[in-house]
Design a protein around this motif. Sequence first.
Motif, mmCIF file in Angstrom:
data_model
loop_
_atom_site.group_PDB
_atom_site.id
_atom_site.type_symbol
_atom_site.label_atom_id
_atom_site.label_comp_id
_atom_site.label_asym_id
_atom_site.label_seq_id
_atom_site.Cartn_x
_atom_site.Cartn_y
_atom_site.Cartn_z
ATOM 1 N N GLY A 37 61.479 38.840 41.679
ATOM 2 C CA GLY A 37 61.423 37.410 41.423
ATOM 3 C C GLY A 37 60.570 36.643 42.398
ATOM 4 O O GLY A 37 60.544 35.415 42.365
ATOM 5 N N ALA A 38 59.853 37.329 43.286
ATOM 6 C CA ALA A 38 58.990 36.663 44.271
ATOM 7 C C ALA A 38 57.628 36.399 43.646
ATOM 8 O O ALA A 38 56.606 36.956 44.047
ATOM 9 N N HIS A 39 57.597 35.513 42.638
ATOM 10 C CA HIS A 39 56.391 35.323 41.834
ATOM 11 C C HIS A 39 55.246 34.715 42.632
ATOM 12 O O HIS A 39 54.083 35.059 42.414
ATOM 13 N N ALA A 40 55.558 33.802 43.551
ATOM 14 C CA ALA A 40 54.494 33.188 44.346
ATOM 15 C C ALA A 40 53.814 34.221 45.230
ATOM 16 O O ALA A 40 52.582 34.230 45.380
ATOM 17 N N ARG A 41 54.626 35.115 45.795
ATOM 18 C CA ARG A 41 54.043 36.151 46.652
ATOM 19 C C ARG A 41 53.214 37.128 45.815
ATOM 20 O O ARG A 41 52.157 37.599 46.252
ATOM 21 N N ALA A 42 53.678 37.440 44.610
ATOM 22 C CA ALA A 42 52.927 38.316 43.716
ATOM 23 C C ALA A 42 51.584 37.682 43.349
ATOM 24 O O ALA A 42 50.549 38.350 43.328
ATOM 25 N N ALA A 43 51.611 36.383 43.061
ATOM 26 C CA ALA A 43 50.372 35.687 42.693
ATOM 27 C C ALA A 43 49.385 35.683 43.854
ATOM 28 O O ALA A 43 48.177 35.853 43.651
ATOM 29 N N HIS A 44 49.891 35.517 45.081
ATOM 30 C CA HIS A 44 49.006 35.526 46.248
ATOM 31 C C HIS A 44 48.376 36.908 46.430
ATOM 32 O O HIS A 44 47.169 37.022 46.712
ATOM 33 N N ALA A 45 49.188 37.961 46.264
ATOM 34 C CA ALA A 45 48.654 39.325 46.358
ATOM 35 C C ALA A 45 47.580 39.549 45.301
ATOM 36 O O ALA A 45 46.556 40.197 45.556
ATOM 37 N N ALA A 46 47.801 39.016 44.095
ATOM 38 C CA ALA A 46 46.819 39.164 43.017
ATOM 39 C C ALA A 46 45.511 38.451 43.364
ATOM 40 O O ALA A 46 44.416 38.968 43.102
ATOM 41 N N GLU A 47 45.612 37.247 43.951
ATOM 42 C CA GLU A 47 44.406 36.514 44.349
ATOM 43 C C GLU A 47 43.599 37.300 45.384
ATOM 44 O O GLU A 47 42.363 37.388 45.301
ATOM 45 N N LEU A 48 44.295 37.875 46.364
ATOM 46 C CA LEU A 48 43.605 38.660 47.386
ATOM 47 C C LEU A 48 42.971 39.908 46.778
ATOM 48 O O LEU A 48 41.860 40.298 47.142
ATOM 49 N N ALA A 49 43.672 40.536 45.830
ATOM 50 C CA ALA A 49 43.124 41.723 45.175
ATOM 51 C C ALA A 49 41.849 41.380 44.403
ATOM 52 O O ALA A 49 40.858 42.112 44.457
ATOM 53 N N LEU A 50 41.878 40.274 43.695
ATOM 54 C CA LEU A 50 40.686 39.851 42.940
ATOM 55 C C LEU A 50 39.510 39.579 43.877
ATOM 56 O O LEU A 50 38.357 39.876 43.555
ATOM 57 N N ALA A 51 39.797 38.989 45.041
ATOM 58 C CA ALA A 51 38.725 38.704 45.998
ATOM 59 C C ALA A 51 38.146 39.980 46.600
ATOM 60 O O ALA A 51 36.962 40.039 46.936
ATOM 61 N N LEU A 52 38.985 41.022 46.743
ATOM 62 C CA LEU A 52 38.532 42.290 47.330
ATOM 63 C C LEU A 52 37.752 43.147 46.336
ATOM 64 O O LEU A 52 36.908 43.959 46.726
ATOM 65 N N ALA A 53 38.041 43.004 45.050
ATOM 66 C CA ALA A 53 37.494 43.910 44.033
ATOM 67 C C ALA A 53 35.977 44.062 44.072
ATOM 68 O O ALA A 53 35.460 45.180 43.933
ATOM 69 N N PRO A 54 35.188 42.976 44.255
ATOM 70 C CA PRO A 54 33.720 43.157 44.272
ATOM 71 C C PRO A 54 33.222 44.040 45.406
ATOM 72 O O PRO A 54 32.086 44.521 45.359
ATOM 73 N N ARG A 55 34.047 44.265 46.430
ATOM 74 C CA ARG A 55 33.631 45.084 47.574
ATOM 75 C C ARG A 55 34.064 46.543 47.416
ATOM 76 O O ARG A 55 33.901 47.335 48.344
ATOM 77 N N VAL A 56 34.640 46.900 46.273
ATOM 78 C CA VAL A 56 35.160 48.253 46.059
ATOM 79 C C VAL A 56 34.349 48.945 44.965
ATOM 80 O O VAL A 56 34.112 48.373 43.901
ATOM 81 N N ASP A 57 33.925 50.175 45.230
ATOM 82 C CA ASP A 57 33.088 50.917 44.284
ATOM 83 C C ASP A 57 33.884 51.806 43.332
ATOM 84 O O ASP A 57 33.350 52.249 42.320
ATOM 85 N N ASP A 58 35.148 52.092 43.660
ATOM 86 C CA ASP A 58 35.957 53.020 42.858
ATOM 87 C C ASP A 58 36.446 52.304 41.598
ATOM 88 O O ASP A 58 37.299 51.416 41.671
ATOM 89 N N PRO A 59 35.956 52.668 40.389
ATOM 90 C CA PRO A 59 36.359 51.951 39.173
ATOM 91 C C PRO A 59 37.844 52.103 38.852
ATOM 92 O O PRO A 59 38.442 51.205 38.267
ATOM 93 N N ALA A 60 38.451 53.236 39.239
ATOM 94 C CA ALA A 60 39.884 53.412 38.974
ATOM 95 C C ALA A 60 40.706 52.412 39.783
ATOM 96 O O ALA A 60 41.704 51.866 39.291
ATOM 97 N N LEU A 61 40.294 52.162 41.030
ATOM 98 C CA LEU A 61 40.993 51.166 41.851
ATOM 99 C C LEU A 61 40.839 49.770 41.249
ATOM 100 O O LEU A 61 41.800 48.995 41.214
ATOM 101 N N VAL A 62 39.656 49.442 40.794
ATOM 102 C CA VAL A 62 39.409 48.126 40.199
ATOM 103 C C VAL A 62 40.226 47.968 38.914
ATOM 104 O O VAL A 62 40.815 46.905 38.662
#
Length: 486
Positions: free
Chosen positions: A226-251
């Motif tokens: 039920g920690a939706h705000a924390r989940a949303a923050h983690a998702a935002e950080l993940a989206l920001a990191l994605a362009p720096r990652v080459d592994d398509p499975a991770l993306v």
Amino acid sequence: MAQNVPQEGPPEGVRPDDPAEIGRRVLRLRGERGLTQRQLAEPAYTPAYVSTLEAGKVRPSEAALRHLAERLGVGYEELATGRPAHLAAGLRLRLTDARRALATGAPEDAAELYRVLYEEAVTHALPQEQAAALLGLGDCLLEAGELADARDRFAAAEHLLADEPLPRRVPAIRGRATAHLLTGELRYACYLLESTLDELNAAGLHDPEALLLLYTASIAPYMDMGAHARAAHAAELALALAPRVDDPALVAGMHRGVARTLIAEGRIAEADASLAKAQELYRHLHIRTELAHCHWMRGYVHAQNGDLEHAENELRTAREILASKRAALFTEQVEVELADVLRRRGKTDEAEALLRPLLTSGADDMEGAETDEADGDEADGDETGAGTLGARRGAVHAGGAHRLLGLIAEERGDTERAEEHYCAALSLLERSSAVGDLADLCRLLGDLLRRTGRVEAAMDAYRTGLGHRAAPGTTTLGPAPAAPPM
């Protein structure tokens, strides 16, 4: 596939780079080539030096080993360690084959490949390859639903990599956290992921792939708690990191995780688009389990949006893929969500037929959960049997299955049976800290108790539900991990 026959290694407890072992190898190779000690030694060394070396009385320098290796026609590494030339590269290539076998086939078939590779890596003292094989075995066991064994393999891989930089250990830590999540230990899964993120950030180890793996893995336990705000923050950080990652499975995994937070925010179209991206990547990579998870989540998106026909189709596709791969636990979890859609479509008998084989009886499961509570840590070694969801295997979905059976029983007028299922679900969800589902369950139980004249008990159930809704996640999680500099 044909397996290489490992060469005879040193006796147990003897290091392959021990002077006596090196001397033994030099003596054997010289004999095989028909060289005298003088022929081997010249022009840089003396026959007496070779004799002393072969007797194990001196540790040869790197220069000496390179000279001897050239005269003997072998690689320096083979002479120094006893490992055949290109062995490590060959093992890594076969590890890739095993990973492909897991992506496209049954977990037990891939597990056999990983076991063979692990034994060869142990024989030849290759810790990196040992760890890679253990990680693969852990993933196989997760798919098969053997959660305690999976956790042990990930822990062993982490131990092997103890002297490596923390980013190298992140896949093993993420594997352990996933095993705890599937067991129902949501708080501990969050602790593992968050403490690793804090350690990475405090040490300045801002490795994009490691961070993306951790933030993506943390979304599921946050949402279940039920920690939706924390989940949303983690998702935002993940989206920001994605362009720096080459592994398509991770993306692709990132897109699948982010979709959960979009669903919670009511952004259904964006969630479906994110899942479509993940699905296309997994289809291109031929990773069938993750492709099934995308169908699974798209089914959930359609169900949340009220499109039950499309939801049923997507969930049936996910179930078919996972069943064909013999991914037992994931198949059972999809069946719970499919049963929910079937009940909402009026196919109650089919829904019940799906759910009952997944569980022991409501009362029995309730007693099992209470027994585990009393036994404490001793219960960790006693997994729920394969083919059934319960307190130690898919606890959140086990609670969901009991909730659905309770609803079905209520619709048929069997209030006693409905109460048994609601109580079993309540016990499972409280143990797993899945506060996101607890409030709704308390409401259902309270309504049932009120209708049967037990007003005080109904009030207690409502109060419990309100407590879970008041501040979701805040009673079980500490401060959020610091965000890395982006």
